[in-house]
Design a protein around this motif. Structure first.
Motif, mmCIF file in Angstrom:
data_model
loop_
_atom_site.group_PDB
_atom_site.id
_atom_site.type_symbol
_atom_site.label_atom_id
_atom_site.label_comp_id
_atom_site.label_asym_id
_atom_site.label_seq_id
_atom_site.Cartn_x
_atom_site.Cartn_y
_atom_site.Cartn_z
ATOM 1 N N GLY A 1 -57.492 90.201 24.758
ATOM 2 C CA GLY A 1 -58.201 91.457 24.591
ATOM 3 C C GLY A 1 -57.264 92.647 24.584
ATOM 4 O O GLY A 1 -57.449 93.594 23.817
ATOM 5 N N GLY A 2 -56.235 92.597 25.428
ATOM 6 C CA GLY A 2 -55.278 93.684 25.513
ATOM 7 C C GLY A 2 -54.129 93.572 24.525
ATOM 8 O O GLY A 2 -53.196 94.375 24.570
ATOM 9 N N LYS A 3 -54.186 92.575 23.646
ATOM 10 C CA LYS A 3 -53.133 92.346 22.638
ATOM 11 C C LYS A 3 -51.776 92.164 23.301
ATOM 12 O O LYS A 3 -50.763 92.702 22.862
ATOM 13 C CB LYS A 3 -53.090 93.500 21.627
ATOM 14 C CG LYS A 3 -54.399 93.725 20.890
ATOM 15 C CD LYS A 3 -54.324 94.883 19.923
ATOM 16 C CE LYS A 3 -55.677 95.139 19.263
ATOM 17 N NZ LYS A 3 -55.646 96.300 18.339
ATOM 18 N N GLU A 4 -51.770 91.362 24.378
ATOM 19 C CA GLU A 4 -50.539 91.127 25.133
ATOM 20 C C GLU A 4 -50.309 89.638 25.365
ATOM 21 O O GLU A 4 -49.785 89.233 26.404
ATOM 22 C CB GLU A 4 -50.608 91.847 26.486
ATOM 23 C CG GLU A 4 -50.649 93.363 26.389
ATOM 24 C CD GLU A 4 -50.747 94.038 27.750
ATOM 25 O OE1 GLU A 4 -50.574 95.252 27.815
ATOM 26 O OE2 GLU A 4 -51.003 93.324 28.750
ATOM 27 N N LEU A 5 -50.670 88.803 24.410
ATOM 28 C CA LEU A 5 -50.504 87.365 24.599
ATOM 29 C C LEU A 5 -49.045 87.017 24.876
ATOM 30 O O LEU A 5 -48.132 87.516 24.224
ATOM 31 C CB LEU A 5 -50.965 86.603 23.357
ATOM 32 C CG LEU A 5 -52.466 86.367 23.186
ATOM 33 C CD1 LEU A 5 -52.715 85.535 21.932
ATOM 34 C CD2 LEU A 5 -53.073 85.686 24.393
ATOM 35 N N GLY A 6 -48.848 86.138 25.843
ATOM 36 C CA GLY A 6 -47.516 85.617 26.140
ATOM 37 C C GLY A 6 -47.406 84.177 25.674
ATOM 38 O O GLY A 6 -48.331 83.617 25.064
ATOM 39 N N TYR A 7 -46.286 83.553 25.996
ATOM 40 C CA TYR A 7 -46.027 82.201 25.484
ATOM 41 C C TYR A 7 -46.911 81.140 26.120
ATOM 42 O O TYR A 7 -47.085 80.073 25.547
ATOM 43 C CB TYR A 7 -44.554 81.849 25.679
ATOM 44 C CG TYR A 7 -43.640 82.695 24.820
ATOM 45 C CD1 TYR A 7 -43.608 82.521 23.444
ATOM 46 C CD2 TYR A 7 -42.842 83.683 25.377
ATOM 47 C CE1 TYR A 7 -42.788 83.300 22.647
ATOM 48 C CE2 TYR A 7 -42.023 84.472 24.597
ATOM 49 C CZ TYR A 7 -41.996 84.280 23.221
ATOM 50 O OH TYR A 7 -41.193 85.067 22.444
ATOM 51 N N LEU B 1 -56.044 100.505 24.635
ATOM 52 C CA LEU B 1 -54.699 100.822 24.156
ATOM 53 C C LEU B 1 -53.603 100.059 24.884
ATOM 54 O O LEU B 1 -52.433 100.178 24.528
ATOM 55 C CB LEU B 1 -54.448 102.332 24.305
ATOM 56 C CG LEU B 1 -55.418 103.256 23.560
ATOM 57 C CD1 LEU B 1 -55.160 104.706 23.943
ATOM 58 C CD2 LEU B 1 -55.277 103.061 22.057
ATOM 59 N N GLY B 2 -53.960 99.300 25.905
ATOM 60 C CA GLY B 2 -52.955 98.597 26.691
ATOM 61 C C GLY B 2 -52.546 99.391 27.917
ATOM 62 O O GLY B 2 -52.715 100.613 27.997
ATOM 63 N N ILE C 1 -49.648 100.277 29.209
ATOM 64 C CA ILE C 1 -48.594 101.278 29.094
ATOM 65 C C ILE C 1 -49.160 102.603 28.592
ATOM 66 O O ILE C 1 -48.933 103.664 29.188
ATOM 67 C CB ILE C 1 -47.477 100.771 28.168
ATOM 68 C CG1 ILE C 1 -46.746 99.590 28.843
ATOM 69 C CG2 ILE C 1 -46.496 101.880 27.818
ATOM 70 C CD1 ILE C 1 -45.769 98.865 27.940
ATOM 71 N N ALA C 2 -49.903 102.552 27.503
ATOM 72 C CA ALA C 2 -50.470 103.777 26.931
ATOM 73 C C ALA C 2 -51.485 104.414 27.873
ATOM 74 O O ALA C 2 -51.527 105.646 28.029
ATOM 75 C CB ALA C 2 -51.118 103.477 25.580
ATOM 76 N N LEU C 3 -52.312 103.605 28.522
ATOM 77 C CA LEU C 3 -53.331 104.150 29.417
ATOM 78 C C LEU C 3 -52.714 104.808 30.643
ATOM 79 O O LEU C 3 -53.202 105.839 31.123
ATOM 80 C CB LEU C 3 -54.304 103.048 29.834
ATOM 81 C CG LEU C 3 -55.217 102.524 28.720
ATOM 82 C CD1 LEU C 3 -56.003 101.307 29.186
ATOM 83 C CD2 LEU C 3 -56.182 103.614 28.251
ATOM 84 N N LEU C 4 -51.628 104.249 31.155
ATOM 85 C CA LEU C 4 -50.943 104.875 32.285
ATOM 86 C C LEU C 4 -50.397 106.245 31.894
ATOM 87 O O LEU C 4 -50.475 107.213 32.659
ATOM 88 C CB LEU C 4 -49.803 103.977 32.780
ATOM 89 C CG LEU C 4 -50.210 102.764 33.623
ATOM 90 C CD1 LEU C 4 -49.015 101.863 33.850
ATOM 91 C CD2 LEU C 4 -50.799 103.208 34.968
ATOM 92 N N LYS C 5 -49.846 106.334 30.696
ATOM 93 C CA LYS C 5 -49.300 107.620 30.247
ATOM 94 C C LYS C 5 -50.416 108.649 30.033
ATOM 95 O O LYS C 5 -50.250 109.828 30.349
ATOM 96 C CB LYS C 5 -48.488 107.410 28.971
ATOM 97 C CG LYS C 5 -47.184 106.674 29.225
ATOM 98 C CD LYS C 5 -46.303 106.614 27.998
ATOM 99 C CE LYS C 5 -44.961 105.961 28.335
ATOM 100 N NZ LYS C 5 -44.059 105.872 27.168
ATOM 101 N N ILE C 6 -51.555 108.196 29.514
ATOM 102 C CA ILE C 6 -52.692 109.101 29.357
ATOM 103 C C ILE C 6 -53.136 109.618 30.727
ATOM 104 O O ILE C 6 -53.404 110.811 30.905
ATOM 105 C CB ILE C 6 -53.859 108.383 28.638
ATOM 106 C CG1 ILE C 6 -53.503 108.142 27.172
ATOM 107 C CG2 ILE C 6 -55.147 109.187 28.761
ATOM 108 C CD1 ILE C 6 -54.484 107.249 26.443
ATOM 109 N N ALA C 7 -53.192 108.712 31.714
ATOM 110 C CA ALA C 7 -53.587 109.108 33.068
ATOM 111 C C ALA C 7 -52.584 110.085 33.665
ATOM 112 O O ALA C 7 -52.958 111.043 34.359
ATOM 113 C CB ALA C 7 -53.731 107.878 33.951
ATOM 114 N N GLY C 8 -51.295 109.859 33.398
ATOM 115 C CA GLY C 8 -50.271 110.765 33.892
ATOM 116 C C GLY C 8 -50.375 112.139 33.256
ATOM 117 O O GLY C 8 -50.290 113.167 33.940
#
Length: 257
Positions: A9-15, A184-185, A187-194
């Motif tokens: 869902g977060g477009k962060e699939l790992g191996y 947005l994932g 990283i992006a959401l943390l920056k928006i919150a900041g």
């Protein structure tokens, strides 16, 4: 419609990521439930096929309403009713990074409307903090680490902390800062919150960078074939400390390690 949760869902699939899926449908046919449940079983078989290189994906559909005891596919109306009346806070946490992945776009639009309405509900901030920290404790107890190593995902200062912080910010503040509704994932959401001054901007940037570092380290360990993403306790110290600082800023006086 196939709704993706978790890393998909977060477009962060790992191996070694599994696929967290929920199936919803909009169909008045008297045989609809049986039809879409059968489709769900077939989908599970297809996606989890064993190949010469191993299983394609592990499929996890326990995030559907009522979990393993619930229907494999649910109506749009049933999904909305469950989210409004019966879902736990951790299920709303999961909803923060759920998205329409495949299927009928009209059903996908209905899902996204429901998702946004649920995330916009009024919540009492302190109670929300208590519920999220309680869930964090349960996750910690469910993934004990008795080794001398640092678990990149589950230990204090790891990836789950960042995910929980971000989910709290969405659930607590999306009503006043609607940019947080977008998937947005972390990283992006943390920056928006900041930038919105919900958390210190410098700490938001440090933790965003830490998330990149932790993910890269996790990928490297997974590529070696290790079952658990663990590294030496002497590594990633600055990144882990930044995460712990932000955790204490968001959840003061709520220790969990």
């Amino acid at each position: 419609a196939i709704i993706a949760y978790g890393k998909l869902g977060g477009k962060e699939l790992g191996y070694a990521s599994d696929l967290d899926l929920v199936l919803i449908f909009d169909d008045d046919s008297e045989h609809a439930i049986e039809t879409y449940a059968k489709l769900g079983r077939r989908l599970s078989t297809w996606v989890s096929t064993m190949t010469s290189s191993g299983r394609m994906y592990e499929l996890d559909m326990r995030l559907r309403p009522d979990g393993e005891s619930g229907l494999l596919a649910v109506t749009v109306e049933g999904f909305e009713k469950y989210q409004r009346e019966h879902a736990w806070v951790w299920e709303h946490q999961a909803l923060t990074r759920a998205r329409f992945a495949a299927g009928d776009p009209n059903v996908g639009e209905q899902f996204e409307h429901i998702r946004r309405q649920i995330l916009l509900l009024d919540r009492e901030p302190e109670k929300l903090k208590d519920d999220i920290v309680e869930m964090r404790l349960k996750m910690r107890d469910g993934h004990p680490n008795h080794s001398e190593l640092f678990d990149i995902k589950h230990d204090a200062g790891g990836m789950v902390d960042i995910e929980f912080i971000t989910q709290y910010l969405v659930l607590a503040h999306a009503k006043d800062h609607t940019k947080l509704l977008e998937n947005l994932g972390n990283i992006a959401l943390l920056k928006i919150a900041g930038q919105a001054e919900l958390i210190p901007l410098d700490l938001a940037e440090q933790v965003s960078d830490a998330y990149r570092v932790l993910r890269k380290a996790q990928h490297a360990v997974r590529l070696r074939g290790d079952d658990k993403a663990r590294v030496s306790q002497d590594t990633l110290l600055a990144d882990r400390n930044a995460v712990r600082q932000l955790w204490q800023w968001v959840f003061p006086n709520r220790a969990y390690d």
